[in-house]
Design an enzyme around this catalytic site. Sequence first.
Site, PDB file in Angstrom:
ATOM      1  CE1 TYR A 138      -4.578  -0.849   0.299  1.00 51.84           C
ATOM      2  CE2 TYR A 138      -3.246  -2.827   0.014  1.00 51.84           C
ATOM      3  CZ  TYR A 138      -4.468  -2.189  -0.046  1.00 51.84           C
ATOM      4  OH  TYR A 138      -5.576  -2.869  -0.469  1.00 51.84           O
TER       5      TYR A 138
ATOM      6  CE  LYS B  74       1.471 -16.939  -5.753  1.00 51.37           C
ATOM      7  NZ  LYS B  74       0.787 -18.217  -6.057  1.00 51.37           N
TER       8      LYS B  74
ATOM      9  CG  ASP C 159      -2.372 -18.964  -5.764  1.00 54.40           C
ATOM     10  OD1 ASP C 159      -1.901 -19.048  -4.615  1.00 54.40           O
ATOM     11  OD2 ASP C 159      -1.832 -19.505  -6.737  1.00 54.40           O
TER      12      ASP C 159
ATOM     13  CG  ASP D 194      -8.380  -4.038   0.495  1.00 49.80           C
ATOM     14  OD1 ASP D 194      -9.558  -4.122   0.886  1.00 49.80           O
ATOM     15  OD2 ASP D 194      -7.931  -3.046  -0.104  1.00 49.80           O
TER      16      ASP D 194
ATOM     17  CG  ASP E 269     -13.616  -6.082  -0.675  1.00 54.19           C
ATOM     18  OD1 ASP E 269     -13.768  -5.775   0.526  1.00 54.19           O
ATOM     19  OD2 ASP E 269     -13.413  -5.243  -1.570  1.00 54.19           O
TER      20      ASP E 269
END
Length: 357
Positions: A134, A187, A220, A244, A248
């Site tokens: 970010y 990841k 993933d 984030d 969602d």
Amino acid sequence: MTNANLRLGVIDGDGIGPEVVAATRAVVDEAIGAAGLAPVQWVPLVIGHDAIAAYGNPLPEQTMTALADLDAWILGPHDNASYPADLRVAPGGAIRKRLDLYANIRPAIAFTGVRAMAPDIDLVIVRENSEGFYADRNMFAGSGEFRPTEDVAMAVAVITRTACERIAHQALRLARGRRKRVTVVHKANVLPMTTGLFRDVCYEVAEQYPDVTVDDEHVDAMAAHLVRSPAEFDVIVTENLFGDILSDLAGELSGSLGMAASLNCSDTRAMAQAVHGAAPGLAGHNRANPAALQLSAAMLLRWLAVRDGNRSLHDGADRITHAVAATLAAGIATADLGGLASTSEFTEQVRARVHRR
């Protein structure tokens, strides 16, 4: 036990913000009274278009200074995309950075009465809030995203041991009060130094919580697991960007982003903020769903109850959560959930159910 000194900031924000914030204040006041506590001392503050009109700044220093003197506050949604180009700061992110609200806690649960793609989902995503990719949060000065030439854009990801340790503690403590399982999302197969550090530090911290089961998933794979079998997961801890996106996804699986609550906190301060945006097209029509912010306020009261050892505040938080759930279970919902209730009608039903335990 009273809360004579409980002062909460309240910030309307933009779009539907004034409507859902007012609806949330009404429910908090009702629950606080039902729990036998003294009335909350509300401290009104401004951001967004109102702040631009009054101070020429969407996040004026007056507001930031006042927040620094408060333990907790409710933040309405903001519409920074519509601010003038030279004032396009995202107030929520700026507040998180300035006051080091390093943890973003986002539950996803399917409520009875809400049509959910995953009716058995009941999990919490604990998102590290202060660094990662970010660009507005990962540099001391300037932006972590830049263009060295016209045709090249670059972004810096920041992962520190300190930030990983404190978010891991948040997740593991939370899991102890739930089903005692934490899944670390990373990841590390392609980002071994950054997200690999995140994963490894979480495991190191987990050694202090032998009663909690800890495993890990690539981001993933985690997205696929959430779609296929969300009921398998309890607490998910991850870095900023992954958190984030996954929150969602989890919010939509649970029924609607209109139900997605969240709490931003440090060890000493907390901010209730719904996940959804300002929905300017709905503003002023009494149609917005206030449930997400009401549930966020319940999280805020529960955080204060734990911090201060105040059982009455915990009771107030439980009353709000129960009242929202009972209202939805009774088939009373706003238009985004397929219902016919207005914002004010839904809120009146929640206020009435605050007294029914």
